[in-house]
Design a protein around this motif. Structure first.
Motif, PDB file in Angstrom:
ATOM      1  N   HIS A 199       0.731  -1.187  -0.007  1.00 46.85           N
ATOM      2  CA  HIS A 199      -0.015  -0.016   0.123  1.00 46.85           C
ATOM      3  C   HIS A 199       0.537   1.286   0.050  1.00 46.85           C
ATOM      4  CE1 HIS A 199      -3.843  -1.833   1.653  1.00 46.85           C
ATOM      5  NE2 HIS A 199      -3.651  -2.299   0.595  1.00 46.85           N
ATOM      6  N   ALA A 200       1.892   1.308   0.887  1.00 46.99           N
ATOM      7  CA  ALA A 200       2.910   2.449   0.849  1.00 46.99           C
ATOM      8  C   ALA A 200       3.602   2.659  -0.579  1.00 46.99           C
ATOM      9  CB  ALA A 200       3.781   2.224   1.899  1.00 46.99           C
ATOM     10  N   THR A 201       4.009   1.586  -1.155  1.00 46.75           N
ATOM     11  CA  THR A 201       4.397   1.759  -2.504  1.00 46.75           C
ATOM     12  C   THR A 201       3.706   2.093  -3.508  1.00 46.75           C
ATOM     13  OG1 THR A 201       6.219  -0.189  -1.970  1.00 46.75           O
ATOM     14  CG2 THR A 201       5.620   0.336  -4.064  1.00 46.75           C
ATOM     15  N   VAL A 227       1.467   6.704  -6.814  1.00 50.45           N
ATOM     16  CA  VAL A 227       0.487   7.525  -7.425  1.00 50.45           C
ATOM     17  C   VAL A 227       1.029   9.085  -7.257  1.00 50.45           C
ATOM     18  CG1 VAL A 227      -1.879   8.391  -6.852  1.00 50.45           C
ATOM     19  CG2 VAL A 227      -1.347   5.812  -7.057  1.00 50.45           C
ATOM     20  N   ILE A 228       1.778   9.273  -6.087  1.00 56.20           N
ATOM     21  CA  ILE A 228       2.145  10.880  -5.770  1.00 56.20           C
ATOM     22  C   ILE A 228       3.170  10.985  -6.984  1.00 56.20           C
ATOM     23  CG2 ILE A 228       3.431  12.130  -4.366  1.00 56.20           C
ATOM     24  CD1 ILE A 228       0.499  11.505  -3.673  1.00 56.20           C
ATOM     25  N   PHE A 229       4.194  10.066  -7.215  1.00 55.28           N
ATOM     26  CA  PHE A 229       5.091  10.318  -8.271  1.00 55.28           C
ATOM     27  C   PHE A 229       4.563  10.626  -9.658  1.00 55.28           C
ATOM     28  CE2 PHE A 229       7.636   8.339 -11.826  1.00 55.28           C
ATOM     29  CZ  PHE A 229       8.505   9.425 -11.682  1.00 55.28           C
ATOM     30  N   LEU A 230       3.411   9.786  -9.829  1.00 58.78           N
ATOM     31  CA  LEU A 230       2.734   9.895 -11.417  1.00 58.78           C
ATOM     32  C   LEU A 230       1.934  11.174 -11.417  1.00 58.78           C
ATOM     33  CD1 LEU A 230       1.320   6.360 -11.823  1.00 58.78           C
ATOM     34  CD2 LEU A 230       3.368   7.499 -13.261  1.00 58.78           C
ATOM     35  N   THR A 277       5.209  17.272 -16.687  1.00 58.24           N
ATOM     36  CA  THR A 277       5.198  16.966 -18.208  1.00 58.24           C
ATOM     37  C   THR A 277       4.236  18.165 -18.822  1.00 58.24           C
ATOM     38  OG1 THR A 277       5.458  14.750 -17.721  1.00 58.24           O
ATOM     39  CG2 THR A 277       4.555  15.214 -19.987  1.00 58.24           C
ATOM     40  N   PHE A 278       3.052  18.178 -18.147  1.00 61.28           N
ATOM     41  CA  PHE A 278       2.231  19.302 -18.822  1.00 61.28           C
ATOM     42  C   PHE A 278       2.803  20.860 -18.345  1.00 61.28           C
ATOM     43  CE2 PHE A 278      -1.456  22.465 -18.220  1.00 61.28           C
ATOM     44  CZ  PHE A 278      -1.944  22.102 -19.403  1.00 61.28           C
TER      45      PHE A 278
END
Length: 290
Positions: A260-262, A267-270, A277-278
């Motif tokens: 779950h932590a990973t 998700v935060i990284f993405l 990127t935007f």
């Protein structure tokens, strides 16, 4: 001319055969519509697991290691006499809060020793468990398991919380669901009245949460206080069932909190990467007109 006649005869025979099949199909369909088969006792009175809230639920769930330790105590004192835990090693217990010394003591004091071979004679022997050993099997083989359990082999519990639909909720409901079929009712219907011929075979036990209603395992948790918890928690049947369900959830997925932590970090990284990127896209194309 003869071949043409034979062809017509074949057509007639084929049409007659198809007509007979249609009549048979229509008869079967109409019979099912007018006189549908009666539902079986399993279909009418099998229950879905009752909801069970555990700390491990949800995308951010983690384990309540005090509860998991209590569940291990229930497994050790109640379940281990019949059910194996062959995918778990004693040293894995350090992950739920036991110290290295405690794990060594648990392993050495386990009631079943590890199978071994006498170095001098080559004969089968046993030795005390060590922390690196997996939990030993309660029976030497399937024949011994069947002989001790009314011809049924108790399943391994290592992955049981993942192997059954409903997971720990199913385990909890099953452990607390034993009842008397003569007085059992569901949705206002009585099993005894709806199916007066229903009987529990000798050696089996009625449990509406089991798929065919009859299970070989007798009720393992029979009374409050059956286990004396080391942390002082009141050991009701319901509490012991919840605790062992939480423990078996841990044995099935010991890395749940880490996963779950990973996942949360990914998700935060993405999200950050998408924002960067935007921003780069807007910066590169800012001065270019369409």
């Amino acid at each position: 001319m003869v071949s043409l006649i034979l062809r017509y005869i074949n057509y007639i025979i084929g049409a007659a055969f198809a007509f007979v099949l249609l009549i048979a199909l229509w008869g079967t369909a109409s019979e099912l519509i007018t006189n549908p088969p009666k539902a079986t006792a399993e279909e009418e009175f099998h229950l879905e697991p009752e909801p069970l809230a555990l700390h491990s639920d949800g995308p951010f769930g983690t384990y309540d290691y005090r509860q998991v330790q209590r569940g291990f105590q229930v497994y050790k004192e109640v379940c281990s006499a019949c059910h194996s835990l062959k995918q778990v090693a004693f040293r894995d217990l350090e992950k739920i809060g036991y110290s290295e010394a405690q794990v060594k003591a648990i392993a050495a004091g386990w009631q079943i020793e590890q199978p071994d071979v006498n170095k001098d004679t080559g004969e089968p022997a046993t030795r005390p468990n060590v922390a690196s050993d997996r939990f030993p099997l309660p029976f030497a083989n399937d024949v011994a398991a069947r002989a001790a359990n009314n011809n049924a082999i108790p399943p391994d519990l290592s992955l049981m919380a993942k192997a059954r639909e409903g997971g720990p909720a199913y385990i909890h409901s099953l452990l607390t669901g034993y009842t008397d079929p003569k007085t059992f009712t569901h949705d206002g219907k009585s099993l005894a009245k709806e199916f007066p011929d229903f009987t529990v075979p000798t050696g089996l036990h009625f449990n509406p949460y089991f798929p065919n209603l009859n299970i070989a395992m007798p009720p393992p948790l029979t009374q409050d206080g059956q286990v004396q918890y080391q942390d002082g928690t009141r050991a009701t049947v319901d509490q012991m069932s919840k605790d062992v369900s939480a423990f078996l959830m841990w044995t099935a997925e010991p890395n749940l909190a880490k996963r779950h932590a990973t996942g949360f970090g990914a998700v935060i990284f993405l999200l950050i990467f998408t924002g960067l990127t935007f921003g780069a896209y807007r910066n590169i194309w800012r001065g270019i007109k369409h």
